[in-house]
Design a protein around this motif. Structure first.
Motif, PDB file in Angstrom:
ATOM      1  N   ASP A  11       0.890  -1.270   0.150  1.00 50.33           N
ATOM      2  CA  ASP A  11       0.080   0.000  -0.003  1.00 50.33           C
ATOM      3  C   ASP A  11       0.780   1.281  -0.148  1.00 50.33           C
ATOM      4  N   LYS A  12       0.604   2.367  -1.104  1.00 47.77           N
ATOM      5  CA  LYS A  12       1.508   3.521  -1.017  1.00 47.77           C
ATOM      6  C   LYS A  12       1.398   4.134   0.280  1.00 47.77           C
ATOM      7  N   ARG A  13       0.113   4.064   1.054  1.00 50.09           N
ATOM      8  CA  ARG A  13       0.096   4.858   2.318  1.00 50.09           C
ATOM      9  C   ARG A  13       1.081   4.310   3.374  1.00 50.09           C
ATOM     10  N   GLU A  14       1.249   3.053   3.220  1.00 49.74           N
ATOM     11  CA  GLU A  14       2.285   2.454   4.169  1.00 49.74           C
ATOM     12  C   GLU A  14       3.767   3.084   4.004  1.00 49.74           C
ATOM     13  N   VAL A  15       4.076   3.128   2.682  1.00 47.91           N
ATOM     14  CA  VAL A  15       5.427   3.788   2.249  1.00 47.91           C
ATOM     15  C   VAL A  15       5.327   5.250   2.990  1.00 47.91           C
ATOM     16  N   TYR A  16       4.248   6.039   2.517  1.00 46.71           N
ATOM     17  CA  TYR A  16       4.063   7.408   3.097  1.00 46.71           C
ATOM     18  C   TYR A  16       4.381   7.315   4.596  1.00 46.71           C
ATOM     19  N   GLU A  17       3.599   6.452   5.352  1.00 47.53           N
ATOM     20  CA  GLU A  17       3.731   6.445   6.822  1.00 47.53           C
ATOM     21  C   GLU A  17       5.033   6.339   7.223  1.00 47.53           C
ATOM     22  N   ALA A  18       5.916   5.282   6.551  1.00 50.58           N
ATOM     23  CA  ALA A  18       7.230   4.970   6.918  1.00 50.58           C
ATOM     24  C   ALA A  18       8.239   6.107   6.755  1.00 50.58           C
ATOM     25  N   TYR A  19       7.883   7.169   5.673  1.00 54.69           N
ATOM     26  CA  TYR A  19       8.602   8.314   5.458  1.00 54.69           C
ATOM     27  C   TYR A  19       8.218   9.299   6.296  1.00 54.69           C
ATOM     28  N   LEU A  20       7.047   9.405   6.636  1.00 53.73           N
ATOM     29  CA  LEU A  20       6.624  10.437   7.983  1.00 53.73           C
ATOM     30  C   LEU A  20       7.405  10.070   9.264  1.00 53.73           C
ATOM     31  N   GLN A  21       7.567   8.889   9.580  1.00 51.23           N
ATOM     32  CA  GLN A  21       8.347   8.249  10.956  1.00 51.23           C
ATOM     33  C   GLN A  21       9.887   8.680  10.519  1.00 51.23           C
ATOM     34  N   VAL A  22      10.291   8.366   9.492  1.00 53.54           N
ATOM     35  CA  VAL A  22      11.841   8.687   9.376  1.00 53.54           C
ATOM     36  C   VAL A  22      12.071  10.215   9.362  1.00 53.54           C
ATOM     37  N   GLY A  33      24.998  12.502   1.074  1.00 56.75           N
ATOM     38  CA  GLY A  33      24.618  13.952   1.456  1.00 56.75           C
ATOM     39  C   GLY A  33      23.385  14.518   1.495  1.00 56.75           C
ATOM     40  N   VAL A  34      22.314  13.645   1.138  1.00 57.42           N
ATOM     41  CA  VAL A  34      21.013  14.063   1.118  1.00 57.42           C
ATOM     42  C   VAL A  34      20.214  13.963   2.593  1.00 57.42           C
ATOM     43  N   THR A  35      19.863  15.035   3.157  1.00 56.05           N
ATOM     44  CA  THR A  35      18.853  14.743   4.252  1.00 56.05           C
ATOM     45  C   THR A  35      17.637  14.364   4.105  1.00 56.05           C
ATOM     46  N   ILE A  36      16.915  13.970   5.128  1.00 52.18           N
ATOM     47  CA  ILE A  36      15.624  13.725   4.773  1.00 52.18           C
ATOM     48  C   ILE A  36      14.618  14.773   4.408  1.00 52.18           C
ATOM     49  N   GLU A  37      15.142  16.035   4.752  1.00 51.58           N
ATOM     50  CA  GLU A  37      14.461  17.308   4.491  1.00 51.58           C
ATOM     51  C   GLU A  37      14.582  17.543   2.985  1.00 51.58           C
ATOM     52  N   GLN A  38      15.712  17.256   2.338  1.00 51.29           N
ATOM     53  CA  GLN A  38      15.930  17.458   0.975  1.00 51.29           C
ATOM     54  C   GLN A  38      15.592  16.433  -0.060  1.00 51.29           C
ATOM     55  N   PHE A  39      15.006  15.408   0.760  1.00 50.03           N
ATOM     56  CA  PHE A  39      14.480  14.127  -0.130  1.00 50.03           C
ATOM     57  C   PHE A  39      13.172  14.582  -0.814  1.00 50.03           C
ATOM     58  N   GLU A  40      13.196  14.467  -2.000  1.00 49.12           N
ATOM     59  CA  GLU A  40      11.788  14.826  -3.006  1.00 49.12           C
ATOM     60  C   GLU A  40      10.931  14.021  -2.686  1.00 49.12           C
ATOM     61  N   LEU A  41      10.060  14.414  -2.125  1.00 48.23           N
ATOM     62  CA  LEU A  41       8.961  13.471  -1.542  1.00 48.23           C
ATOM     63  C   LEU A  41       8.184  12.648  -2.603  1.00 48.23           C
ATOM     64  N   LYS A  42       7.494  13.510  -3.644  1.00 44.16           N
ATOM     65  CA  LYS A  42       6.647  12.999  -4.614  1.00 44.16           C
ATOM     66  C   LYS A  42       7.425  11.948  -5.455  1.00 44.16           C
ATOM     67  N   SER A  43       8.335  12.465  -6.147  1.00 46.40           N
ATOM     68  CA  SER A  43       9.113  11.337  -7.093  1.00 46.40           C
ATOM     69  C   SER A  43       9.784  10.136  -6.345  1.00 46.40           C
ATOM     70  N   ASN A  44      10.324  10.534  -5.322  1.00 51.32           N
ATOM     71  CA  ASN A  44      11.315   9.441  -4.498  1.00 51.32           C
ATOM     72  C   ASN A  44      10.284   8.417  -3.758  1.00 51.32           C
ATOM     73  N   LEU A  45       9.119   8.908  -3.102  1.00 50.53           N
ATOM     74  CA  LEU A  45       8.326   7.852  -2.869  1.00 50.53           C
ATOM     75  C   LEU A  45       7.766   6.817  -3.529  1.00 50.53           C
ATOM     76  N   TYR A  46       7.438   7.574  -4.792  1.00 49.36           N
ATOM     77  CA  TYR A  46       6.911   6.645  -5.913  1.00 49.36           C
ATOM     78  C   TYR A  46       7.700   5.549  -6.397  1.00 49.36           C
ATOM     79  N   LYS A  47       9.091   5.996  -6.571  1.00 51.35           N
ATOM     80  CA  LYS A  47      10.074   5.228  -6.814  1.00 51.35           C
ATOM     81  C   LYS A  47      10.420   3.979  -5.925  1.00 51.35           C
ATOM     82  N   ILE A  48      10.494   4.371  -4.467  1.00 56.20           N
ATOM     83  CA  ILE A  48      10.313   3.241  -3.571  1.00 56.20           C
ATOM     84  C   ILE A  48       9.459   2.333  -3.597  1.00 56.20           C
ATOM     85  N   TRP A  49       8.221   2.902  -3.537  1.00 55.34           N
ATOM     86  CA  TRP A  49       7.145   1.863  -3.817  1.00 55.34           C
ATOM     87  C   TRP A  49       7.031   1.217  -4.783  1.00 55.34           C
ATOM     88  N   ASN A  50       7.640   1.638  -5.921  1.00 56.27           N
ATOM     89  CA  ASN A  50       7.356   0.841  -7.329  1.00 56.27           C
ATOM     90  C   ASN A  50       8.519  -0.075  -7.286  1.00 56.27           C
TER      91      ASN A  50
END
Length: 116
Positions: A11-22, A33-50
């Motif tokens: 479920d994409k929601r579970e990946v998003y919830e894991a992101y929120l916890q991180v 060198g990329v912090t979680i704040e610099q992590f590009e939310l939309k494209s990276n979460l989709y790539k992780i889920w995919n």
């Protein structure tokens, strides 16, 4: 027979919830060198889920570390050799996010020792 589009039902929601916890844990930047704040939310979460739902996500290798037990003897644990923000999100899901319910996709990620 209707074939599912992905071999793992994640479920994409579970990946998003894991992101929120991180993100709430903060922490230092990864080896890239990329912090979680610099992590590009939309494209990276989709790539992780995919990658996870298709079985193409492979986490970084871990080094076995000996840990002394209170009762004597040694136990072992894994220590990632390198890690990025992209690796921390699935890792949080595998850890269950500190909740009593581990995400359904936790079994699709396998931490591995080098050479295995």
């Amino acid at each position: 027979m209707n074939q599912p589009s992905k071999p793992f039902n994640i479920d994409k929601r579970e990946v998003y919830e894991a992101y929120l916890q991180v993100r709430s844990n903060g922490g230092a930047a990864g080896v890239d060198g990329v912090t979680i704040e610099q992590f590009e939310l939309k494209s990276n979460l989709y790539k992780i889920w995919n990658r996870m739902s298709s079985g193409a996500y492979f986490p970084p290798p871990v080094r076995a570390v000996s840990i002394p037990k209170k009762s004597g003897g040694q136990g072992s644990s894994g220590c990632p050799l390198w890690q990025t923000a992209t690796d921390r999100v699935p890792g949080r899901g595998v850890a269950g996010g500190g909740s009593p319910r581990s995400p359904a996709w936790a079994g699709s990620v396998r931490w591995r020792l080098p050479g295995s």
